[in-house]
Design a protein around this motif. Structure first.
Motif, short mmCIF file in Angstrom:
data_model
loop_
_atom_site.label_atom_id
_atom_site.label_comp_id
_atom_site.label_asym_id
_atom_site.label_seq_id
_atom_site.Cartn_x
_atom_site.Cartn_y
_atom_site.Cartn_z
N ALA A 1 53.57 61.41 -10.49
CA ALA A 1 52.51 61.87 -11.40
C ALA A 1 51.65 62.93 -10.72
N GLU A 2 51.38 62.72 -9.43
CA GLU A 2 50.53 63.65 -8.69
C GLU A 2 51.24 64.99 -8.47
N LEU A 3 52.55 64.94 -8.20
CA LEU A 3 53.33 66.18 -8.02
C LEU A 3 53.32 66.99 -9.32
N LEU B 1 51.27 70.70 -9.76
CA LEU B 1 52.06 71.91 -10.04
C LEU B 1 51.99 72.30 -11.51
N GLY B 2 51.28 71.51 -12.31
CA GLY B 2 51.21 71.79 -13.74
C GLY B 2 52.58 71.70 -14.41
N ALA B 3 53.41 70.78 -13.92
CA ALA B 3 54.78 70.66 -14.45
C ALA B 3 54.86 69.50 -15.43
N ALA B 4 55.72 69.65 -16.44
CA ALA B 4 55.84 68.62 -17.47
C ALA B 4 56.75 67.49 -17.01
N SER B 5 57.70 67.78 -16.13
CA SER B 5 58.68 66.78 -15.73
C SER B 5 59.00 66.95 -14.25
N MET B 6 59.67 65.94 -13.68
CA MET B 6 60.09 66.04 -12.28
C MET B 6 61.16 67.11 -12.12
#
Lengths: 303, 245
Positions: free
Chosen positions: B218-220, B224-229
């Motif tokens: 969740a923190e990553l 990075l403002g990313a929706a998914s891993m």
């Protein structure tokens, strides 16, 4: 371009192909999607004229895979799942070899592979066995392409490859397809389905469905919800206990819950709250190919 | 004590630095996802942590044991399972458990009881004398995981355990991983499925021999403002210079 009818093949007790029938149009990018053991490799070997089916038929461009194999091999490019180039030959020698065997030259068809081969050129004197995995894959694709085939058969080209390299590989396939080459490609990664014109979902030697990816999604018969709560681990078991829940599986940071018509989100939320869950979020979602695959494969016992 | 600790752990092959001074630690009972592009150095790092390869420099401790100097003890203290599970097709379910229990040094007097308990836990009562080659893939996978932890190690290393497996079986396998973690076993796992990265307590992403990112999923995503891993992985691995195994 490809017409298969009722293909069957057994290995001892195992039915690898149980009556496979489908058609691939000229210029299509067609994906065969299924887990290990689905029969994908057997199907590719039959179409590549390397294995005879026990029964049924397959033609490519009107030529029969059993009878007209010699003529067909000039028109096919086959990339097997296992790296099958000559490890002791250099990059350049491998490409030269495959061109010569098919009576072609690198010069004549260079345009077709240029995009990919350019990345290999710095290593063209290196033995193929000493290349990295990603480079081997690119060389294998070049060797399958160098005689300018009309149909490319790619058996799991992206298995074990990281997400970034997989995307690059699919970009290459898209460009080849744009040049008019028909492509039949297999993969165990369901997220690659959306990159194909049409897909077949395969399991246990049978096709579960053949359609455009959007068509498969549109046929999904249940209501699907993404459910989250503050305590995810107990959530799965509680959801599976609820009447009206058909299946429930973890999907990344939420659980996907398929329900029949009797169970709405309000009731589901009340039920979860009664089981002590907090910060419950329930949202209706479109199914992905994995949801569809699990439903078609009868994973309904996931409750 | 940490389950795993690495300090400037390095492995070179000639001029090539496969693993370049990585430092990180894994808590007991944690599910730790070890991600990276092909060729980033994951396998080399994992081999060092499992006591199969000596570090060129730096230090590592697994279950409190020095991986450089106590590699034999490390091997006995961990479980390991890879994508190509090392079960013997020509042995029955019971014989496979018996074999692994013996290899992991369980005394004979405990093995029979352990085998019964394990078979019951897996719901394999009917299949105890079935040859492993006749088991469905999902069952083989469950069995492979169970024999990897038959000696109740404190840490289990899983090297792409779900590659090529159908989506339902893959998810059921993660439910087993959770059960093991709830029993206090530390899980160190590699995968190419980015949705599985979400199931980890923390993940690290290796790029060119270094650990380029390490945090909770969740923190990553947030940082990075990313929706998914999947997007996180692409953003971080994009800068990689090395390709391939």
């Amino acid at each position: 371009m490809v017409v298969a009818r009722e293909l069957r093949r057994r290995y001892g007790e195992t039915d690898a192909l149980r009556g496979i029938g489908f058609e691939v149009g000229r210029g299509e990018l067609f994906g065969i999607i299924g887990p290990d053991g689905a029969g994908k490799t057997t199907l590719f070997r039959v179409l590549a004229t390397l294995l005879l089916a026990d029964s049924g038929s397959a033609t490519i461009d009107g030529l029969d895979v059993a009878r007209d194999y010699a003529a067909l091999r000039r028109r096919l490019g086959y990339m097997p799942g296992r790296f099958s180039l000559y490890q002791d030959l250099t990059v350049e020698e491998n490409l030269e070899f495959f061109a010569t065997v098919f009576g072609a030259t690198i010069e004549a068809n260079y345009a077709l592979v240029a995009d990919i081969y350019r990345q290999l050129e710095p290593f063209k004197k290196r033995r193929a066995g000493a290349l990295s995995g990603g480079m081997k894959q690119k060389l294998a694709l070049c060797c399958a392409l160098i005689h300018k085939p009309e149909l490319l058969l790619l058996d799991e080209p992206t298995t074990g490859v990281d997400p970034v390299s997989r995307k690059e590989f699919w970009d290459m396939l898209g460009r080849l397809n744009g040049q008019g080459i028909t492509i039949l490609v297999s993969t165990p990664y369901m997220d690659e389905a959306g990159l194909c014109d049409r897909i077949a979902l395969m399991q246990g030697g049978s096709f579960l469905d053949v359609d455009r990816p959007a068509g498969i999604v549109a046929k999904y018969p249940h209501a699907l919800w993404a459910v989250r709560a503050s305590r995810m681990s107990g959530l799965l078991g509680d959801l599976r206990d609820k009447a009206g829940v058909l299946s429930c599986f973890a999907f990344g940071d939420s659980h996907h819950v398929a329900t029949d018509g009797s169970l709405g989100p309000a009731e589901l939320e009340r039920y979860l709250a009664s089981r002590g869950h907090e910060s419950i979020e329930i949202g209706r979602i479109e199914p992905g190919i994995e949801d569809c695959f699990m439903d078609l494969a009868g994973a309904g016992e996931g409750r | 004590m940490k389950a795993i600790e690495a300090q400037s752990l390095t492995k070179s092959f000639g001029d090539f630095v496969a693993v370049d001074r990585i430092s990180f630690s894994v808590e007991e009972g944690e599910i730790f996802g070890f991600l990276g592009a092909n060729g980033a150095g994951k396998t080399t790092a994992m081999r060092m942590l499992c006591g199969l390869s000596k570090p060129s420099s730096g230090f590592g401790w697994v279950a409190g044991l020095d991986i450089g100097r106590q590699s034999e003890k490390v091997k006995a203290s961990i479980g390991y399972m890879s994508q190509k599970f090392a079960l013997y097709d020509d042995l029955t379910v019971r014989e496979n458990i018996r074999l692994y229990a013996g290899i992991y040094g369980l005394p004979d007097r405990l093995i029979a009881g352990k085998t019964d308990g394990l078979l019951a836990g897996l719901g394999f009562g009917e299949e105890r004398e079935t040859f492993v080659r006749d088991l469905p893939l999902g069952w083989k996978q469950k069995l492979a995981f169970s024999v990897a932890i038959v000696h109740e190690p404190r840490i289990v290393f899983l090297d792409e355990p779900t590659g090529g497996v159908d989506p339902a079986t893959r998810r059921r396998f993660w439910e087993l991983i959770y059960q093991a973690a709830e029993r206090g076993i530390t899980v160190f796992v590699t995968t190419h499925y980015m949705d599985e990265a979400e199931y980890c307590d923390r993940v690290s992403i290796m790029v060119d021999g270094r650990i380029a990112a390490l945090d909770e999923p969740a923190e990553l995503k947030r940082s990075l403002g990313a929706a998914s891993m999947d997007e996180v992985f692409r953003l971080i691995a994009r800068g990689a210079k090395r390709g391939g195994e």
